[in-house]
Design an enzyme around this catalytic site. Structure first.
Site, PDB file in Angstrom:
ATOM      1  N   CYS A   4      -3.192 -24.136   3.594  1.00  0.00           N
ATOM      2  CA  CYS A   4      -3.075 -24.013   4.966  1.00  0.00           C
ATOM      3  C   CYS A   4      -4.208 -24.531   5.514  1.00  0.00           C
ATOM      4  O   CYS A   4      -4.789 -25.727   5.102  1.00  0.00           O
ATOM      5  CB  CYS A   4      -2.613 -23.420   5.765  1.00  0.00           C
ATOM      6  SG  CYS A   4      -1.761 -22.541   7.058  1.00  0.00           S
TER       7      CYS A   4
ATOM      8  N   HIS B  77       2.803 -22.267   2.741  1.00  0.00           N
ATOM      9  CA  HIS B  77       2.514 -21.131   2.321  1.00  0.00           C
ATOM     10  C   HIS B  77       3.110 -20.659   0.626  1.00  0.00           C
ATOM     11  O   HIS B  77       4.446 -20.131   0.773  1.00  0.00           O
ATOM     12  CB  HIS B  77       3.350 -19.888   3.477  1.00  0.00           C
ATOM     13  CG  HIS B  77       1.703 -19.734   4.172  1.00  0.00           C
ATOM     14  ND1 HIS B  77       0.552 -19.032   3.950  1.00  0.00           N
ATOM     15  CD2 HIS B  77       1.581 -20.820   5.398  1.00  0.00           C
ATOM     16  CE1 HIS B  77      -0.458 -19.166   5.058  1.00  0.00           C
ATOM     17  NE2 HIS B  77       0.101 -20.344   5.575  1.00  0.00           N
TER      18      HIS B  77
ATOM     19  N   GLU C 136       2.927 -18.467  -1.233  1.00  0.00           N
ATOM     20  CA  GLU C 136       3.035 -17.337  -0.887  1.00  0.00           C
ATOM     21  C   GLU C 136       4.852 -16.544  -0.652  1.00  0.00           C
ATOM     22  O   GLU C 136       4.807 -15.551  -0.623  1.00  0.00           O
ATOM     23  CB  GLU C 136       2.563 -16.525  -0.827  1.00  0.00           C
ATOM     24  CG  GLU C 136       1.558 -15.788   0.135  1.00  0.00           C
ATOM     25  CD  GLU C 136       1.277 -17.430   1.287  1.00  0.00           C
ATOM     26  OE1 GLU C 136       1.383 -17.855   2.543  1.00  0.00           O
ATOM     27  OE2 GLU C 136       0.913 -18.979   0.538  1.00  0.00           O
TER      28      GLU C 136
END
Length: 434
Positions: free
Chosen positions: A322, A412, A414
């Protein structure tokens, strides 16, 4: 929606959103009382409202949830991505209902009040989202008064006076202020929560393995010692002192990023956003991670980009997510732009492009996103290879620096919340470290 020249409040209205163009949105306030000014955005995820509210990347923003039922699962102490919420407030369609979930510890509206965050329910979120898509993300003030008394002229002036996110460095405000070893383990497990480092079970090796074979940047095999996990023989435990050391620069990182780095086999030391190159190198990293975060990458890049450039000169392996991805691109000569509406949600399709993917070329990953700035793919220099793109608007979603062990993605991997299609990126990064 009404206009500021006709400010009569409907009966029962205790919440208000005043846009800088004079548009007024009425609703029922919940959570904290008072007012806050920021940029209004929308998030399309159906789950994870607590993770969204605590994601540091939402600093300076008021989140419109497009999914109508927010608060149904309550809140708890585990589903947070930072010590405190960073989104200024939220806008929802339906009133917050009593939670129904075995993990619930506190109703969402009570949690919002205790955290000092303002919410408005009863809003036509479809109309507000359409307005953002057509006119861009507006500056606005969100306010809550149980008596429904608002000075609209004052709120409008406050909205119009706010400078906006462009040119704003928010990483300094949300970063941690101490260098620390990340001691919490990998992903959450039912009945166990988040394991400590010494309890971590890495799932990267098959049953009976005594080592994990990975590849470094030159294709050479690297071996990591393992111990069999007695509780589950399919899992193995990596000795902490044999993990490659990753220094993670915290520009406003989500906790689940550090957990995934650990899950992938790394030992992680977290450092503040303004940590110098010499301070990073003094920690003797095998690789450096560049985190997500809020604000304008060009503003944060004033102090972050020179550090990243020196790391590239030293051929230190780098992985950015990001904001970290954007600043890696800036360090290599590209430019970033403010997006019209941004990408925020847990269902964004991203395609692998550019060659080098072998049989997975063109594969689509469903990803979690939260960004209002992007790398301008038209400005990528010859030393940057584009690896991913958004299938929503074609914007850049991944790069690699040619001749360096450095890559980044806009989305993202994660999740939290969202799909876990992209965990391979953590494995790619950690697996390539000596």
């Amino acid at each position: 929606m009404t206009n500021a020249h006709n400010p009569a409040a409907p009966e029962g209205a205790t919440g208000i959103l005043v846009l800088a163009d004079g548009t007024i949105v009425w609703g029922r306030g919940f959570g904290a009382t008072g007012s806050a000014v920021g940029e209004v955005c929308f998030n399309t995820a159906m789950t994870g409202y607590q993770e969204v509210m605590t994601d540091p990347s939402y600093a300076g923003q008021i989140v419109t949830f497009t999914f109508p039922h927010i608060g149904n699962t309550g809140t708890n102490d585990e589903d947070v991505e930072a010590d405190e919420p960073h989104a200024l407030g939220c806008i929802v369609r339906e009133d917050i209902t009593a939670p129904s979930n075995f993990r619930d510890q506190k109703p969402f509206d009570q949690w919002m009040a205790e955290q000092g965050r303002i919410g408005i329910s009863g809003v036509d979120t479809r109309a507000l989202t359409r307005r953002i898509r057509e006119a861009g993300a507006p500056n606005a003030v969100i306010a809550h008064d149980p008596e429904g008394k608002f000075d609209i002229d004052e709120l409008l002036a406050k909205a119009r006076a706010w400078a906006g996110l462009e040119g704003m460095d928010l990483a300094k405000e949300v970063t941690g202020h101490q260098t620390k070893l990340w001691e919490q383990g990998g992903t959450w497990q039912l009945g166990h929560g988040y394991a400590k480092m010494e309890e971590l079970e890495a799932s990267s090796a098959p049953l009976g393995s005594s080592a994990v074979e990975t590849q470094d940047g030159e294709g050479k095999g690297l071996s990591t010692s393992l111990e069999t996990n007695g509780d589950d023989p399919k899992l193995v435990k990596v000795r902490a002192n044999e993990r490659p050391h990753v220094v993670a620069i915290d520009y406003g990182a989500k906790r689940n990023i550090f957990r995934n780095l650990v899950k992938a086999g790394a030992k992680v030391t977290v450092v503040p956003a303004e940590t110098s190159f010499d301070e990073v190198m003094a920690l003797k990293p095998a690789g450096v991670f560049l985190s997500n975060g809020p604000g304008d990458p060009a503003a944060t890049g004033v102090y972050a980009v020179p550090v990243i450039q020196k790391l590239l000169e030293q051929d230190i392996p780098l992985f950015g997510i990001c904001l970290g991805h954007q600043m890696l691109a800036l360090a290599a000569g590209a430019k970033t732009v403010k997006m019209h509406q941004g990408h925020r949600g847990a269902n964004h399709p991203v395609q692998r492009i550019g060659g080098g993917w072998a049989e997975t070329e063109g594969l689509v990953e469903i990803t979690s996103m939260n960004h209002g700035f992007a790398v301008d793919s038209e400005t990528l220099p010859d030393n940057i290879h584009e690896t991913h793109k958004s299938l929503f608007d074609g914007s850049n979603c991944g790069i690699e620096i040619i001749g360096k062990r450095a890559f980044g993605v806009q989305y993202h991997p994660e999740a939290s919340p969202g799909p876990q299609d992209s965990f391979y990126l953590f494995e790619k990064f950690v697996g390539g470290l000596a």
